[in-house]
Design a protein around this motif. Structure first.
Motif, PDB file in Angstrom:
ATOM      1  N   UNK A  74       0.830  -1.208   0.000  1.00 24.79           N
ATOM      2  CA  UNK A  74       0.000   0.000   0.000  1.00 24.79           C
ATOM      3  C   UNK A  74       0.865   1.259   0.000  1.00 24.79           C
ATOM      4  N   UNK A  75       1.920   1.260   0.802  1.00 27.58           N
ATOM      5  CA  UNK A  75       2.797   2.437   0.856  1.00 27.58           C
ATOM      6  C   UNK A  75       3.473   2.681  -0.496  1.00 27.58           C
ATOM      7  N   UNK A  76       3.914   1.621  -1.154  1.00 29.54           N
ATOM      8  CA  UNK A  76       4.555   1.776  -2.469  1.00 29.54           C
ATOM      9  C   UNK A  76       3.542   2.295  -3.491  1.00 29.54           C
ATOM     10  N   UNK A  77       2.328   1.772  -3.456  1.00 29.30           N
ATOM     11  CA  UNK A  77       1.296   2.236  -4.384  1.00 29.30           C
ATOM     12  C   UNK A  77       0.982   3.712  -4.148  1.00 29.30           C
ATOM     13  N   UNK A  78       0.910   4.135  -2.903  1.00 30.75           N
ATOM     14  CA  UNK A  78       0.644   5.536  -2.599  1.00 30.75           C
ATOM     15  C   UNK A  78       1.790   6.427  -3.090  1.00 30.75           C
ATOM     16  N   UNK A  79       3.016   5.951  -2.921  1.00 28.97           N
ATOM     17  CA  UNK A  79       4.169   6.715  -3.395  1.00 28.97           C
ATOM     18  C   UNK A  79       4.154   6.838  -4.917  1.00 28.97           C
ATOM     19  N   UNK A  80       3.830   5.747  -5.594  1.00 29.65           N
ATOM     20  CA  UNK A  80       3.761   5.791  -7.058  1.00 29.65           C
ATOM     21  C   UNK A  80       2.657   6.739  -7.525  1.00 29.65           C
ATOM     22  N   UNK A  81       1.542   6.759  -6.821  1.00 24.90           N
ATOM     23  CA  UNK A  81       0.465   7.702  -7.163  1.00 24.90           C
ATOM     24  C   UNK A  81       0.964   9.139  -7.031  1.00 24.90           C
ATOM     25  N   UNK A  82       1.749   9.393  -5.992  1.00 22.53           N
ATOM     26  CA  UNK A  82       2.320  10.716  -5.787  1.00 22.53           C
ATOM     27  C   UNK A  82       3.243  11.089  -6.953  1.00 22.53           C
ATOM     28  N   UNK A 135      -7.645  -0.505   2.698  1.00 20.57           N
ATOM     29  CA  UNK A 135      -6.632   0.358   3.300  1.00 20.57           C
ATOM     30  C   UNK A 135      -6.130   1.393   2.291  1.00 20.57           C
ATOM     31  N   UNK A 136      -5.886   0.956   1.092  1.00 21.08           N
ATOM     32  CA  UNK A 136      -5.403   1.821   0.017  1.00 21.08           C
ATOM     33  C   UNK A 136      -6.424   2.906  -0.300  1.00 21.08           C
ATOM     34  N   UNK A 137      -7.675   2.514  -0.456  1.00 22.11           N
ATOM     35  CA  UNK A 137      -8.734   3.466  -0.770  1.00 22.11           C
ATOM     36  C   UNK A 137      -8.900   4.485   0.345  1.00 22.11           C
ATOM     37  N   UNK A 138      -8.878   4.015   1.588  1.00 21.37           N
ATOM     38  CA  UNK A 138      -8.988   4.932   2.722  1.00 21.37           C
ATOM     39  C   UNK A 138      -7.808   5.901   2.773  1.00 21.37           C
ATOM     40  N   UNK A 139      -6.650   5.406   2.449  1.00 20.20           N
ATOM     41  CA  UNK A 139      -5.457   6.270   2.453  1.00 20.20           C
ATOM     42  C   UNK A 139      -5.551   7.333   1.370  1.00 20.20           C
ATOM     43  N   UNK A 140      -6.041   6.948   0.205  1.00 19.99           N
ATOM     44  CA  UNK A 140      -6.218   7.904  -0.895  1.00 19.99           C
ATOM     45  C   UNK A 140      -7.254   8.948  -0.503  1.00 19.99           C
ATOM     46  N   UNK A 141      -8.364   8.488   0.068  1.00 26.74           N
ATOM     47  CA  UNK A 141      -9.414   9.414   0.487  1.00 26.74           C
ATOM     48  C   UNK A 141      -8.919  10.341   1.579  1.00 26.74           C
ATOM     49  N   UNK A 142      -8.066   9.838   2.451  1.00 23.24           N
ATOM     50  CA  UNK A 142      -7.502  10.672   3.516  1.00 23.24           C
ATOM     51  C   UNK A 142      -6.614  11.762   2.965  1.00 23.24           C
ATOM     52  N   UNK A 143      -5.908  11.464   1.906  1.00 25.40           N
ATOM     53  CA  UNK A 143      -5.020  12.449   1.278  1.00 25.40           C
ATOM     54  C   UNK A 143      -5.842  13.482   0.513  1.00 25.40           C
ATOM     55  N   UNK A 144      -6.859  13.020  -0.188  1.00 23.02           N
ATOM     56  CA  UNK A 144      -7.651  13.915  -1.034  1.00 23.02           C
ATOM     57  C   UNK A 144      -8.876  14.473  -0.333  1.00 23.02           C
ATOM     58  N   UNK A 145      -9.259  13.886   0.793  1.00 19.01           N
ATOM     59  CA  UNK A 145     -10.488  14.286   1.473  1.00 19.01           C
ATOM     60  C   UNK A 145     -10.311  15.500   2.245  1.00 19.01           C
TER      61      UNK A 145
END
Length: 145
Positions: A74-82, A135-145
């Protein structure tokens, strides 16, 4: 667990950079019509890639805990999205329809990195378990929410 995740992310980024360098030097060799003879840069990039893969495989052996595996994925996916969100700024002056073989080396490197980032993110998202997706979706929503 955070130091474990940080170390795994560092190893994954080193491996991603090495992968980009392999492709960059391969294309440089093709540009120079040296496709039948590998350049020193390409050989060194392949050696670096192999060492990075060995270090990551050795580190993966210490995982054992599915929660650690999920946290890393999940952390790697979030970093790649960034990274992909910054692509507009990184690639803005260049056109996706431009011939990569005619690009200046710095432009070519960025395009290769961008393509590999997209591929790696897609592979990570496809490999996620249902719990990781939540977890990934919640993390994305937390960043963009």
């Amino acid at each position: 667990m955070q130091s474990f995740v940080d170390r795994a992310l560092q190893l994954l980024q080193q491996m991603a950079y090495a992968r980009v360098m392999c492709e960059f030097h391969r294309l440089q060799d093709v540009r120079c019509r040296a496709s039948d003879v590998c350049s020193n840069g390409f050989v060194r990039a392949q050696e670096r890639m192999a060492k990075c893969e060995q270090r990551f495989v050795a580190y993966q052996a210490t995982l054992g805990d599915p929660e650690k595996v999920a946290a890393v994925r999940v952390a790697r996916a979030l970093y790649l999205r960034l990274l992909l969100q910054s692509a507009t700024a990184r690639l803005q002056p260049w056109s996706d329809v431009a011939d990569i073989m005619q690009m200046p080396p710095s432009h070519m490197f960025e395009w290769i990195a961008h393509d590999f980032e997209r591929l790696e993110l897609a592979a990570l998202e496809d490999a996620m378990t249902p719990a990781e997706i939540v977890l990934y979706t919640r993390s994305i929503e937390g960043v963009h929410g």
